[in-house]
Design an enzyme around this catalytic site. Structure first.
Site, short mmCIF file in Angstrom:
data_model
loop_
_atom_site.label_atom_id
_atom_site.label_comp_id
_atom_site.label_asym_id
_atom_site.label_seq_id
_atom_site.Cartn_x
_atom_site.Cartn_y
_atom_site.Cartn_z
N ALA A 120 0.87 -1.19 0.00
CA ALA A 120 0.00 0.00 0.00
C ALA A 120 0.90 1.24 0.00
CB ALA A 120 -0.97 -0.01 1.18
N ASP B 108 3.82 8.10 -0.90
CA ASP B 108 5.05 8.88 -1.08
C ASP B 108 6.02 8.73 0.09
OD1 ASP B 108 4.21 9.66 -3.52
OD2 ASP B 108 3.76 11.74 -2.98
N HIS C 222 6.68 5.93 1.68
CA HIS C 222 7.50 4.74 1.36
C HIS C 222 8.51 5.07 0.26
CE1 HIS C 222 3.75 2.60 2.81
NE2 HIS C 222 4.67 2.05 3.57
N GLN D 183 1.92 -8.91 13.80
CA GLN D 183 1.92 -7.60 14.47
C GLN D 183 0.52 -7.01 14.58
OE1 GLN D 183 4.67 -6.05 11.30
NE2 GLN D 183 3.51 -4.17 11.55
N LYS E 212 8.09 8.10 11.05
CA LYS E 212 6.68 8.20 11.45
C LYS E 212 6.37 7.18 12.55
CE LYS E 212 2.02 7.77 10.39
NZ LYS E 212 1.91 6.32 10.54
N GLN F 212 8.92 2.20 16.70
CA GLN F 212 9.35 1.05 15.88
C GLN F 212 10.79 1.23 15.40
OE1 GLN F 212 7.02 -1.09 12.65
NE2 GLN F 212 8.12 0.39 11.38
N SER G 207 -0.55 4.38 5.17
CA SER G 207 -1.42 3.51 4.37
C SER G 207 -2.83 3.49 4.94
CB SER G 207 -0.86 2.09 4.35
OG SER G 207 0.48 2.11 3.90
N ARG G 208 -2.96 3.79 6.24
CA ARG G 208 -4.28 3.73 6.88
C ARG G 208 -5.11 5.00 6.64
NH1 ARG G 208 -1.37 0.45 11.05
NH2 ARG G 208 -2.38 -1.58 11.03
O1 PAF Z 1 6.28 -0.22 9.30
C1 PAF Z 1 5.84 -1.23 8.69
O2 PAF Z 1 5.32 -1.14 7.58
C2 PAF Z 1 5.93 -2.60 9.35
O3 PAF Z 1 5.77 -2.51 10.73
C3 PAF Z 1 7.23 -3.35 8.99
C4 PAF Z 1 8.46 -2.62 9.50
C5 PAF Z 1 7.32 -3.53 7.48
C6 PAF Z 1 7.22 -4.75 9.63
O4 PAF Z 1 6.15 -5.51 9.20
#
Ligand code: PAF
Length: 283
Positions: free
Chosen positions: A36, A39, A41, A65, A154, A158, A191-192
């Site tokens: 998904a 920009d 990504h 996750q 963002k 993580q 993406s959300r």
């Molecule tokens: O940030 C994400 O899109 C996900 O958490 C990742 C790092 C691809 C792991 O599934």
């Protein structure tokens, strides 16, 4: 039209494709994604291009996750558009394993991150999340053996979790964080965001605006507690159900008693309707 990147869907195919890329001392950058692609990504892919000679993008919607009540089933899947975007960015290889490849029957080993993963931010509301992320990213790192890996700021917590994990497990990967890409009105790309109704979309930039105001007030020396309480009120009055709006140490994610204990990162998570948005900025 640009040439579509090669796609690997099995581990032997991935190994063959990586061996082909690794010739002549190439360096490899990995951009882990769940597809998904937007920009934000593509900014990661561009950063990867600048820092390495070959770019591998993984597209895998990672079930571990997501909690059972979360949006794994409905998470946007836009394969064709993703491939076209990656072709335009000249990505070299897409790693797109199925769930059965990533988690074969009898799979029984997980990475359980601590430190930044237990900072009482996202982990408070999504207790399953960082275990799932660390496990899948640990696997992606060992499968692709990249020299660098590129993640968005963002998902700030993580980013800290995977950076810590790569160092702690001696995975030999340099983790790079890339600043958040925003819509013109300040909403962080995600993406959300496609889940937002037009009314919710109109309200959503308040998160970024509130953080910017708070950061400015903190820089001007306003009282930390007052600034954060005012910000939380603004977000709730706009119609969000607030999970947290916090000022944390930008490196350790520890709570900070005063603005002199920085560098400070402001982090927010809030739900508008059924969509949960997260964002953060530096002070
Ligand atoms: O940030 C994400 O899109 C996900 O958490 C990742 C790092 C691809 C792991 O599934």
């Amino acid at each position: 039209m640009s040439r579509l990147p090669a796609v690997a869907r099995t581990l032997p195919a991935l190994r063959r494709a990586l061996d082909a890329l690794r010739t002549r001392r190439a360096t490899i950058a990995l951009v882990p994604t769940m597809g998904a692609l937007h920009d934000g990504h593509l900014a990661l892919v561009r950063q990867a291009r600048r820092r390495a000679s070959k770019v591998v993008v993984s597209i895998f919607v990672n079930p571990t996750q997501f909690a059972p009540h979360e949006d794994f089933g409905s998470y946007p899947r836009t394969w064709k558009a993703d491939m076209e975007k990656l072709a335009a960015e000249r990505a070299d290889l897409v790693w797109n394993p199925g769930v059965d490849i990533m988690y074969p029957p009898n799979f029984a080993t997980r990475i359980l991150p601590e430190g930044p993963a237990t900072a009482n931010l996202e982990d408070r509301f999504r207790p399953h999340f960082f275990g799932g992320v660390a496990t899948v990213v640990g696997k992606l790192f060992t499968q692709c053996r990249p020299d660098i890996a590129v993640f968005g700021q963002k998902d700030y917590q993580q980013l800290k979790v995977v950076t810590r994990m790569a160092a702690d497990l001696d995975l030999g990967v340099k983790v790079i964080g890339v600043p958040t890409v925003r819509e013109r009105d300040g909403l962080a790309m995600s993406s959300r965001n496609v889940y937002l109704s037009s009314d919710q979309r109109a309200v959503a930039p308040i998160l970024h605006r509130t953080m910017k105001d708070a950061a400015k007030r903190l820089r001007n020396g306003d009282d930390l507690k007052t600034v954060m309480a005012d910000g939380a009120r603004t977000i709730e009055h706009a119609g969000f159900a607030l999970d947290y709006f916090e000022a944390r140490h930008a490196e350790t994610l520890a709570p900070i008693p005063s603005i002199t204990d920085g560098p400070i990162r402001l982090l927010v998570a809030a739900k508008i309707g059924t969509t949960r948005l997260i964002d953060n900025i530096g002070v």
